[in-house]
Write a protein that holds these residues in place. Structure first.
Motif, short mmCIF file in Angstrom:
data_model
loop_
_atom_site.label_atom_id
_atom_site.label_comp_id
_atom_site.label_asym_id
_atom_site.label_seq_id
_atom_site.Cartn_x
_atom_site.Cartn_y
_atom_site.Cartn_z
N GLN A 49 0.84 -1.20 0.00
CA GLN A 49 0.00 0.00 0.00
C GLN A 49 0.87 1.25 0.00
OE1 GLN A 49 -0.45 -2.72 1.94
NE2 GLN A 49 -2.32 -3.47 0.97
N SER A 52 2.56 1.84 -3.23
CA SER A 52 1.65 2.25 -4.31
C SER A 52 1.32 3.74 -4.24
CB SER A 52 0.36 1.45 -4.26
OG SER A 52 -0.46 1.90 -3.19
N TYR A 151 -3.98 1.04 -9.16
CA TYR A 151 -3.43 0.61 -7.87
C TYR A 151 -3.02 -0.86 -7.88
CZ TYR A 151 -3.57 5.06 -5.70
OH TYR A 151 -3.29 6.36 -5.40
N ARG A 154 0.35 -0.84 -9.36
CA ARG A 154 1.31 -0.29 -8.41
C ARG A 154 1.66 -1.30 -7.32
NH1 ARG A 154 -0.41 6.00 -7.29
NH2 ARG A 154 0.01 6.76 -9.40
N TYR A 155 0.66 -2.01 -6.82
CA TYR A 155 0.92 -3.06 -5.82
C TYR A 155 1.90 -4.09 -6.37
CZ TYR A 155 -3.45 -1.69 -3.36
OH TYR A 155 -4.44 -1.02 -2.69
N ALA A 158 5.40 -2.75 -6.33
CA ALA A 158 5.91 -2.20 -5.08
C ALA A 158 7.07 -2.98 -4.47
CB ALA A 158 4.77 -2.10 -4.06
#
Length: 161
Positions: A49, A52, A151, A154-155, A158
């Protein structure tokens, strides 16, 4: 569970419920035991999280079943609340899932897992199901789907070395 905005608690472990949009994506993040341990440690401390771009309001320790968290998503006007609904701690799979609480723009569950496969490769896996939580969110559903896609990507990035 009280206050969760959906009934199929734990369904990210198997078949998502009807009427929800499902996601199941994975990305290679590295190889070996050290990579696996580091990725699990980061995941269990909200690293996906934070990585992200979200701000996380949670206890300063590893995630536990039942923990409540507030996530601040850039451009969203308020913190969104979630509760950890299960934790996975197995030799080759670790992570957790959270479910949405009242006040979250979506209704559903999202799992954040780190998997070590037989060839030694280490993967981040995101499993989720969701739908808008109310009529106003349904109006902006195309934007909500786009944000969820952004997202999720992005996760998956990460934890890459």
């Amino acid at each position: 569970m009280a206050d969760l905005t959906y009934d199929a608690v734990g369904a990210t472990r198997g078949t998502p419920p009807a009427g929800f949009r499902a996601i199941d994506r994975a990305a290679l993040i590295g190889h070996g035991d050290d990579c696996f341990r580091a990725a699990v440690d980061q995941t269990m401390r909200w690293g996906l999280q934070r990585g992200s771009g979200m701000r996380v309001t949670a206890a300063d320790r590893a995630v536990r079943d039942g923990d409540e968290v507030g996530l601040r998503i850039p451009l969203w006007p308020r913190e969104v609340p979630c509760r950890v609904v299960y934790v996975v701690d197995e030799p080759d799979v670790a992570g957790f899932a959270y479910g949405t609480l009242r006040g979250h723009p979506e209704s559903g569950e999202e799992a954040f897992l780190v998997e070590r496969r037989p060839d030694g490769s280490v993967w981040t896996r995101i499993r989720a199901f969701s739908r808008p939580s109310g009529p106003l969110i349904w109006l902006g559903y195309p934007l909500a789907r786009l944000l969820q896609e952004v997202y999720t990507r992005r996760y998956l990035r990460a934890l890459r070395a």
